[in-house]
Design a protein around this motif. Structure first.
Motif, PDB file in Angstrom:
ATOM      1  N   MET A   1    -108.127  29.833 -69.230  1.00  0.00           N
ATOM      2  CA  MET A   1    -108.311  30.354 -70.291  1.00  0.00           C
ATOM      3  C   MET A   1    -108.687  31.876 -69.828  1.00  0.00           C
ATOM      4  O   MET A   1    -109.789  32.039 -69.686  1.00  0.00           O
ATOM      5  N   PRO A   2    -107.768  32.955 -69.972  1.00  0.00           N
ATOM      6  CA  PRO A   2    -108.101  34.204 -69.550  1.00  0.00           C
ATOM      7  C   PRO A   2    -108.799  34.828 -70.802  1.00  0.00           C
ATOM      8  O   PRO A   2    -108.470  34.553 -71.880  1.00  0.00           O
ATOM      9  N   LEU A   3    -109.684  35.862 -70.349  1.00  0.00           N
ATOM     10  CA  LEU A   3    -110.239  36.692 -71.404  1.00  0.00           C
ATOM     11  C   LEU A   3    -109.148  37.677 -71.958  1.00  0.00           C
ATOM     12  O   LEU A   3    -108.610  38.304 -71.212  1.00  0.00           O
ATOM     13  N   ARG A   4    -108.751  37.807 -73.270  1.00  0.00           N
ATOM     14  CA  ARG A   4    -107.854  38.392 -73.917  1.00  0.00           C
ATOM     15  C   ARG A   4    -108.218  39.863 -74.265  1.00  0.00           C
ATOM     16  O   ARG A   4    -107.838  40.894 -74.259  1.00  0.00           O
ATOM     17  N   HIS A   5    -109.546  39.845 -75.068  1.00  0.00           N
ATOM     18  CA  HIS A   5    -110.137  41.115 -75.483  1.00  0.00           C
ATOM     19  C   HIS A   5    -111.657  41.039 -75.806  1.00  0.00           C
ATOM     20  O   HIS A   5    -112.215  39.810 -75.691  1.00  0.00           O
ATOM     21  N   ILE A   6    -112.366  41.986 -76.071  1.00  0.00           N
ATOM     22  CA  ILE A   6    -113.625  42.294 -76.272  1.00  0.00           C
ATOM     23  C   ILE A   6    -113.839  42.980 -77.423  1.00  0.00           C
ATOM     24  O   ILE A   6    -112.861  43.990 -77.525  1.00  0.00           O
ATOM     25  N   ALA A   7    -114.618  42.774 -78.463  1.00  0.00           N
ATOM     26  CA  ALA A   7    -114.518  43.484 -79.731  1.00  0.00           C
ATOM     27  C   ALA A   7    -116.107  43.980 -79.622  1.00  0.00           C
ATOM     28  O   ALA A   7    -116.954  43.387 -79.633  1.00  0.00           O
ATOM     29  N   LEU A   8    -116.239  45.296 -79.945  1.00  0.00           N
ATOM     30  CA  LEU A   8    -117.528  46.039 -80.045  1.00  0.00           C
ATOM     31  C   LEU A   8    -117.623  46.714 -81.399  1.00  0.00           C
ATOM     32  O   LEU A   8    -116.496  47.224 -81.809  1.00  0.00           O
ATOM     33  N   ARG A   9    -118.865  47.074 -81.730  1.00  0.00           N
ATOM     34  CA  ARG A   9    -118.980  47.907 -82.784  1.00  0.00           C
ATOM     35  C   ARG A   9    -119.229  49.261 -82.532  1.00  0.00           C
ATOM     36  O   ARG A   9    -119.664  49.692 -81.463  1.00  0.00           O
ATOM     37  N   THR A  10    -118.492  50.171 -83.610  1.00  0.00           N
ATOM     38  CA  THR A  10    -118.902  51.621 -83.240  1.00  0.00           C
ATOM     39  C   THR A  10    -119.298  52.241 -84.662  1.00  0.00           C
ATOM     40  O   THR A  10    -118.479  51.873 -85.725  1.00  0.00           O
ATOM     41  N   CYS A  11    -119.897  53.343 -84.816  1.00  0.00           N
ATOM     42  CA  CYS A  11    -120.172  54.175 -86.115  1.00  0.00           C
ATOM     43  C   CYS A  11    -119.391  55.188 -85.939  1.00  0.00           C
ATOM     44  O   CYS A  11    -119.380  55.917 -86.922  1.00  0.00           O
ATOM     45  N   ASP A  12    -118.571  55.556 -84.891  1.00  0.00           N
ATOM     46  CA  ASP A  12    -117.940  56.920 -84.586  1.00  0.00           C
ATOM     47  C   ASP A  12    -116.404  56.531 -83.861  1.00  0.00           C
ATOM     48  O   ASP A  12    -116.211  56.604 -82.856  1.00  0.00           O
ATOM     49  N   LEU A  13    -115.583  55.982 -84.957  1.00  0.00           N
ATOM     50  CA  LEU A  13    -114.055  55.622 -84.457  1.00  0.00           C
ATOM     51  C   LEU A  13    -113.466  56.765 -83.753  1.00  0.00           C
ATOM     52  O   LEU A  13    -112.936  56.427 -82.742  1.00  0.00           O
ATOM     53  N   PRO A  14    -113.366  57.856 -84.411  1.00  0.00           N
ATOM     54  CA  PRO A  14    -112.753  59.112 -83.949  1.00  0.00           C
ATOM     55  C   PRO A  14    -113.314  59.365 -82.620  1.00  0.00           C
ATOM     56  O   PRO A  14    -112.506  59.740 -81.730  1.00  0.00           O
ATOM     57  N   GLY A  15    -114.644  59.403 -82.431  1.00  0.00           N
ATOM     58  CA  GLY A  15    -115.061  59.783 -81.117  1.00  0.00           C
ATOM     59  C   GLY A  15    -114.955  58.894 -80.112  1.00  0.00           C
ATOM     60  O   GLY A  15    -114.705  59.129 -78.832  1.00  0.00           O
ATOM     61  N   THR A  16    -114.736  57.588 -80.321  1.00  0.00           N
ATOM     62  CA  THR A  16    -114.503  56.440 -79.475  1.00  0.00           C
ATOM     63  C   THR A  16    -113.374  56.738 -78.941  1.00  0.00           C
ATOM     64  O   THR A  16    -112.945  56.371 -78.035  1.00  0.00           O
ATOM     65  N   LYS A  17    -112.279  56.835 -80.040  1.00  0.00           N
ATOM     66  CA  LYS A  17    -110.837  56.764 -79.655  1.00  0.00           C
ATOM     67  C   LYS A  17    -110.529  58.084 -78.734  1.00  0.00           C
ATOM     68  O   LYS A  17    -109.885  57.958 -77.872  1.00  0.00           O
ATOM     69  N   ARG A  18    -111.264  59.047 -79.099  1.00  0.00           N
ATOM     70  CA  ARG A  18    -111.140  60.327 -78.118  1.00  0.00           C
ATOM     71  C   ARG A  18    -111.311  60.108 -76.832  1.00  0.00           C
ATOM     72  O   ARG A  18    -110.874  60.238 -75.650  1.00  0.00           O
ATOM     73  N   PHE A  19    -112.623  59.470 -76.565  1.00  0.00           N
ATOM     74  CA  PHE A  19    -113.299  59.114 -75.195  1.00  0.00           C
ATOM     75  C   PHE A  19    -112.500  58.161 -74.401  1.00  0.00           C
ATOM     76  O   PHE A  19    -112.128  58.497 -73.234  1.00  0.00           O
ATOM     77  N   TYR A  20    -112.041  57.258 -74.870  1.00  0.00           N
ATOM     78  CA  TYR A  20    -111.117  56.224 -74.272  1.00  0.00           C
ATOM     79  C   TYR A  20    -109.750  56.573 -73.943  1.00  0.00           C
ATOM     80  O   TYR A  20    -109.240  56.169 -73.106  1.00  0.00           O
ATOM     81  N   MET A  21    -109.240  57.516 -75.066  1.00  0.00           N
ATOM     82  CA  MET A  21    -107.863  57.745 -74.742  1.00  0.00           C
ATOM     83  C   MET A  21    -107.654  59.010 -73.887  1.00  0.00           C
ATOM     84  O   MET A  21    -106.847  59.081 -73.192  1.00  0.00           O
ATOM     85  N   GLU A  22    -108.398  60.133 -74.568  1.00  0.00           N
ATOM     86  CA  GLU A  22    -108.214  61.384 -73.762  1.00  0.00           C
ATOM     87  C   GLU A  22    -109.001  61.366 -72.388  1.00  0.00           C
ATOM     88  O   GLU A  22    -108.510  61.926 -71.390  1.00  0.00           O
ATOM     89  N   TYR A  23    -110.269  60.979 -72.107  1.00  0.00           N
ATOM     90  CA  TYR A  23    -110.807  60.946 -71.084  1.00  0.00           C
ATOM     91  C   TYR A  23    -110.578  59.668 -69.935  1.00  0.00           C
ATOM     92  O   TYR A  23    -110.372  60.247 -68.860  1.00  0.00           O
ATOM     93  N   LEU A  24    -110.248  58.646 -70.472  1.00  0.00           N
ATOM     94  CA  LEU A  24    -110.078  57.421 -69.618  1.00  0.00           C
ATOM     95  C   LEU A  24    -108.597  56.921 -69.639  1.00  0.00           C
ATOM     96  O   LEU A  24    -108.103  56.488 -68.483  1.00  0.00           O
ATOM     97  N   GLY A  25    -107.786  57.557 -70.598  1.00  0.00           N
ATOM     98  CA  GLY A  25    -106.360  57.252 -70.542  1.00  0.00           C
ATOM     99  C   GLY A  25    -105.969  56.040 -70.982  1.00  0.00           C
ATOM    100  O   GLY A  25    -104.803  55.479 -70.614  1.00  0.00           O
TER     101      GLY A  25
END
Length: 113
Positions: A1-25
Motif C-alpha cells: 500500500m503506497p502512500l499517495r498523499h499527505i494533507a497539511l493545514r495552512t492559514c496562508d494558501l497563496p503563500g504556500t502555493k508560491r513557496f512550493y510552486m515558484e521556489y521548489l518547482g
C-alpha cells in the motif's frame, strides 16, 4: 500500500502555493476550493494543503518533517533560489540534504540520494 498523499493545514494558501510552486518547482495537480494539491515532476504523490482559519502549530501534531527528493543536478540551483528568496536553511545532513521551514512552519527536508 503506497502512500499517495499527505494533507497539511495552512492559514496562508497563496503563500504556500508560491513557496512550493515558484521556489521548489512543484506543479498544481488539480484545483479544489480551499485546498492546494501539488505534485512533483517525477512522482505520483500529492502534497495537499487545506486552508484553515485558526492558527496552526506544526509541533502539536507530532510531525517532525517531510522530505522531497531533488535530482542531484538540480540541487545547487534550488539551494541558490531558496537563498535568493530569503528562505533560511535551518539544518542539514552532510552535503546531500538541507532542512527549511515552509510558510506554515513545517520543516521540509530537500535531499539528494
Amino acid at each position: 500500500m503506497p502512500l499517495r498523499h499527505i494533507a497539511l493545514r495552512t492559514c496562508d494558501l497563496p503563500g504556500t502555493k508560491r513557496f512550493y510552486m515558484e521556489y521548489l518547482g512543484l506543479r498544481e495537480a488539480f484545483t479544489h476550493p480551499g485546498m492546494l494539491f501539488l505534485e512533483s515532476a517525477g512522482g505520483q504523490d500529492l502534497l495537499n494543503f487545506v486552508e484553515v482559519r485558526k492558527p496552526i502549530d506544526p509541533e502539536a501534531g507530532g510531525l517532525d518533517h517531510f522530505g522531497i527528493h531533488v535530482a542531484p543536478r538540480r540541487f545547487p540551483a534550488l539551494r541558490k533560489r531558496l537563498q535568493a528568496a530569503g528562505v533560511k536553511v535551518v539544518g542539514q545532513r552532510g552535503r546531500s540534504s538541507i532542512y527549511v521551514k515552509d510558510p506554515n512552519g513545517y520543516t521540509l527536508e530537500l535531499y539528494v540520494d
